[in-house]
Design an enzyme around this catalytic site. Structure first.
Site, mmCIF file in Angstrom:
data_model
loop_
_atom_site.group_PDB
_atom_site.id
_atom_site.type_symbol
_atom_site.label_atom_id
_atom_site.label_comp_id
_atom_site.label_asym_id
_atom_site.label_seq_id
_atom_site.Cartn_x
_atom_site.Cartn_y
_atom_site.Cartn_z
ATOM 1 N N GLU A 1 0.839 -1.220 0.000
ATOM 2 C CA GLU A 1 0.000 0.000 0.000
ATOM 3 C C GLU A 1 0.867 1.261 0.000
ATOM 4 O O GLU A 1 0.540 2.271 0.627
ATOM 5 C CB GLU A 1 -1.029 -0.036 1.129
ATOM 6 C CG GLU A 1 -1.957 -1.238 0.926
ATOM 7 C CD GLU A 1 -3.312 -1.140 1.559
ATOM 8 O OE1 GLU A 1 -3.763 -0.019 1.812
ATOM 9 O OE2 GLU A 1 -3.911 -2.206 1.778
ATOM 10 N N SER B 1 7.574 2.949 2.271
ATOM 11 C CA SER B 1 7.842 4.109 3.145
ATOM 12 C C SER B 1 8.337 5.290 2.308
ATOM 13 O O SER B 1 8.011 6.445 2.592
ATOM 14 C CB SER B 1 8.892 3.736 4.196
ATOM 15 O OG SER B 1 8.330 2.775 5.066
HETATM 16 N N1 CAA Z 1 -6.724 10.902 -4.325
HETATM 17 C C1 CAA Z 1 -7.248 11.275 -5.530
HETATM 18 N N2 CAA Z 1 -6.486 11.713 -6.542
HETATM 19 C C2 CAA Z 1 -5.155 11.759 -6.347
HETATM 20 C C3 CAA Z 1 -4.552 11.389 -5.120
HETATM 21 C C4 CAA Z 1 -5.394 10.936 -4.101
HETATM 22 N N3 CAA Z 1 -4.902 10.550 -2.937
HETATM 23 N N4 CAA Z 1 -3.219 11.536 -5.228
HETATM 24 C C5 CAA Z 1 -2.977 12.018 -6.473
HETATM 25 N N5 CAA Z 1 -4.160 12.142 -7.120
HETATM 26 C C6 CAA Z 1 -4.370 12.635 -8.471
HETATM 27 C C7 CAA Z 1 -3.446 13.804 -8.795
HETATM 28 O O1 CAA Z 1 -4.009 15.046 -8.366
HETATM 29 C C8 CAA Z 1 -3.324 13.713 -10.304
HETATM 30 O O2 CAA Z 1 -4.494 14.257 -10.891
HETATM 31 P P1 CAA Z 1 -4.458 15.709 -11.638
HETATM 32 O O3 CAA Z 1 -3.446 15.566 -12.746
HETATM 33 O O4 CAA Z 1 -5.862 15.901 -12.116
HETATM 34 O O5 CAA Z 1 -4.052 16.696 -10.591
HETATM 35 C C9 CAA Z 1 -3.388 12.220 -10.571
HETATM 36 O O6 CAA Z 1 -4.007 11.615 -9.415
HETATM 37 C C10 CAA Z 1 -2.010 11.600 -10.749
HETATM 38 O O7 CAA Z 1 -1.268 11.911 -9.596
HETATM 39 P P2 CAA Z 1 0.301 12.070 -9.625
HETATM 40 O O8 CAA Z 1 0.719 12.912 -10.780
HETATM 41 O O9 CAA Z 1 0.720 12.481 -8.262
HETATM 42 O O10 CAA Z 1 0.731 10.569 -9.932
HETATM 43 P P3 CAA Z 1 2.173 9.912 -9.916
HETATM 44 O O11 CAA Z 1 2.234 8.980 -11.054
HETATM 45 O O12 CAA Z 1 3.224 10.952 -9.759
HETATM 46 O O13 CAA Z 1 2.199 8.942 -8.635
HETATM 47 C C11 CAA Z 1 2.093 8.082 -6.465
HETATM 48 C C12 CAA Z 1 1.575 9.080 -7.499
HETATM 49 C C13 CAA Z 1 1.789 8.727 -5.139
HETATM 50 C C14 CAA Z 1 3.575 7.784 -6.566
HETATM 51 C C15 CAA Z 1 1.248 6.788 -6.661
HETATM 52 O O14 CAA Z 1 1.608 6.135 -7.870
HETATM 53 C C16 CAA Z 1 1.395 5.823 -5.530
HETATM 54 O O15 CAA Z 1 0.766 5.998 -4.483
HETATM 55 N N6 CAA Z 1 2.212 4.745 -5.711
HETATM 56 C C17 CAA Z 1 2.238 3.655 -4.768
HETATM 57 C C18 CAA Z 1 1.317 2.573 -5.230
HETATM 58 C C19 CAA Z 1 0.754 1.779 -4.113
HETATM 59 O O16 CAA Z 1 0.531 2.262 -3.005
HETATM 60 N N7 CAA Z 1 0.475 0.522 -4.421
HETATM 61 C C20 CAA Z 1 -0.166 -0.316 -3.479
HETATM 62 C C21 CAA Z 1 -0.733 -1.482 -4.177
HETATM 63 S S1 CAA Z 1 -2.173 -2.106 -3.381
HETATM 64 C C22 CAA Z 1 -1.636 -3.043 -2.091
HETATM 65 O O17 CAA Z 1 -0.503 -3.059 -1.727
HETATM 66 C C23 CAA Z 1 -2.731 -3.771 -1.398
HETATM 67 C C24 CAA Z 1 -2.253 -4.929 -0.613
HETATM 68 O O18 CAA Z 1 -1.827 -5.899 -1.141
HETATM 69 C C25 CAA Z 1 -2.334 -4.916 0.845
#
Ligand code: CAA
Length: 381
Positions: A364, A367
C-alpha cells in the site's frame, strides 16, 4: 480540544475484537504461519461479528461504524495475527470503501452487500510486474466490445488473490494518455479467461495468500466498470489513503504485541540472578518501544478522525503508515533482541512479529512513497 476517550460503541468494539483475537486467532497462529494456512474459519467469524465491512452503512450490509472503531478492531486483530489483519484491512478499506464511494446502487446490491457482511471476500489489484510504486505505468488492458470489456494482462502481489471471490482490477482503457486512461473494474472469480497463479512463498504474513492474476481474453460485463472510464487511477489513489490507515493499524498491532511480549519476558527471564527487566539496557528499550507505540496510535487516530469528519487526510494517513510501520519493524526487532535465543526460534512466535512487520513498510505504498506523498503535500502550498 483533543479527546482521547472512546465512546461506548468504540470501547465495545475494542473489547470484542480483543476477546475474539485471543480466543479464535491466537490458537494456531504459529502453525498457520508455518504451513501458510489461510484463516478461513476465523475470517468467516469476523464477518459475522461485523468486522469485514465496518465503515459501510447498514443499508449496504456493513456495520455503520466510524474509522476509529475500525482502527481499534484492526489493532487488536493484528496484535495477535497480522495475516488475519491484512485480510480484514484489504476487504474493508480497499474493496468495500471503494465500492461505497464509486459503485452504482446495482453494483452495491450485487457485490458490496455480500462483501460487507463477509459472505464474499474481496481483493484489490493495482500492481503489475513493472509497476509497483509507479502504479500508473500498468499494461493490463480492458478493451470495450459491445456490452463487454475484454481484459488482457498480468497483475501481481495481490493480497487475498487466491481466497477472494471478487477482485477490483485497474486496467488501461485508453492508451497514450497516462493515468487518464486507467479504469477500474469488478471481476468475479470463475470468469472465463481469469486465473490465479501459485501462492507466493513469503517472508511474513504467511497466513494470508498472495498471488499473480492472469487475464487472457477475459470477457466481463460492461456494467462492471466502476465510475467512468479514465477515472480509475484517481479512484485507486483515493482508496489507498484509507487503506494506509488500515495498514498503519496493522503495524501498530504488531508493534504493541512486540512491546507486551517483551514486558512479560523482562519480568520472568532471569540473568545474573535478577529479572532482566531490572537492567537499564532492557528498561531503555521498553521505554522507547512504549513511547513509539503511543505516538503511532495518536497519528493513526488523527488520520481516522479526519476521515470521519470528511476532512483531507491523505498526508496524515501517509504519516501514520510511515511512522507505524517503522515502529513495527523497530519494536519487533527489539523484541527478538530482548528474548535473545528464544526470540530467534520459530516456536515462540517472536521472530514471526519481525517477519510480519517488514511488509508494512512495503505494501500500500512503500515508506519512500509515503515520504513522497507527505513532501508533495508540504511543498504544494
Ligand atoms: N486521491 C485522488 N487523486 C489523487 C490522489 C489521491 N490521494 N493523489 C494524487 N491524485 C491525483 C493527482 O491530483 C493527479 O491528478 P491531476 O493531474 O488531475 O491533478 C493524478 O491523481 C495523478 O497523480 P500524480 O501525478 O501524483 O501521480 P504519480 O504517477 O506521480 O504517482 C504516487 C503518485 C503517489 C507515486 C502513486 O503512484 C502511488 O501511491 N504509488 C504507490 C502505489 C501503491 O501504493 N500501491 C499499493 C498497491 S495495493 C496493495 O498493496 C494492497 C495490498 O496488497 C495490501
Amino acid at each position: 480540544m483533543v479527546n482521547f476517550s472512546l465512546n461506548e460503541e468504540q470501547a465495545l468494539v475494542q473489547k470484542t475484537a480483543r476477546g475474539f483475537a485471543i480466543e479464535h486467532l491466537a490458537p494456531g497462529v504459529i502453525k498457520r504461519d508455518e504451513t501458510e494456512t489461510f484463516p478461513g474459519e476465523q475470517i468467516k467469524m469476523m464477518g459475522e461479528l461485523g468486522f469485514m465491512g465496518m465503515m459501510i452503512p447498514e443499508e449496504w450490509g456493513g456495520s455503520g461504524m466510524d474509522t476509529i472503531s475500525y482502527v481499534l478492531a484492526l489493532e487488536e486483530i493484528a496484535a495477535v495475527d497480522a495475516s488475519a489483519a491484512v485480510v480484514m484491512s484489504v476487504n474493508n478499506s480497499l474493496v468495500c470503501q471503494l465500492m461505497l464511494d464509486c459503485a452504482t446502487d446495482a453494483q452495491k446490491e450485487k457485490f458490496l452487500k455480500p462483501l460487507a457482511t463477509g459472505k464474499l471476500l474481496g481483493a484489490y489489484s493495482l500492481s503489475e510486474p513493472q509497476s509497483g510504486s509507479d502504479a500508473s505505468n500498468m499494461c493490463t488492458t480492458a478493451q470495450k466490445d459491445g456490452n463487454h470489456y475484454i481484459l488482457n494482462g498480468t497483475k501481481n502481489w495481490v493480497t487475498n488473490g487466491i481466497s477472494s471471490d471478487v477482485v477490483l482490477v485497474f486496467c488501461i482503457t485508453e492508451k497514450g494518455v497516462g493515468y487518464k486512461g486507467i479504469s477500474a473494474f469488478i471481476v468475479e472469480k470463475g470468469t472465463l479467461g481469469f486465473s490465479t497463479g501459485k501462492k507466493e512463498d513469503k517472508l511474513g504474513i504467511r497466513g494470508s495468500d498472495t498471488c499473480e492474476l492472469y487475464f487472457e481474453n477475459c470477457r466481463i460485463p460492461a456494467e462492471n466498470l466502476l465510475g467512468e472510464e479514465g477515472v480509475g487511477f484517481k479512484i485507486a489513489l483515493n482508496t489507498l489513503g484509507g487503506g494506509r490507515i488500515g495498514i498503519a493499524s496493522q503495524a501498530l498491532g504488531i508493534a504493541r504485541a512486540s512491546l507486551e511480549k517483551s514486558i512479560e519476558y523482562a519480568k520472568e527471564r532471569e540473568q545474573f540472578g535478577k529479572p532482566i527487566g531490572t537492567f537499564g539496557a532492557i528498561q531503555q528499550k521498553l521505554a522507547n518501544m512504549a513511547t513509539e507505540v503511543d505516538a503511532a496510535r495518536l497519528l493513526i487516530w488523527r488520520a481516522a478522525k479526519l476521515k470521519d469528519k470528511n476532512r483531507p487526510y491523505v498526508k496524515e494517513a501517509s504519516m501514520a503508515k510511515l511512522y507505524a510501520s517503522g515502529v513495527a519493524m523497530k519494536n519487533s526487532t527489539e523484541a527478538v533482541q530482548i528474548y535473545g535465543g528464544v526470540g530467534y526460534m520459530q516456536e515462540y512466535g517472536i521472530e514471526r512479529l519481525m517477519r510480519d512487520a517488514k511488509i508494512t513498510q512495503i505494501y500500500e505504498g512503500t515508506s519512500e512513497i509515503q515520504q513522497l506523498v507527505i513532501a508533495r503535500d508540504l511543498l504544494k502550498k
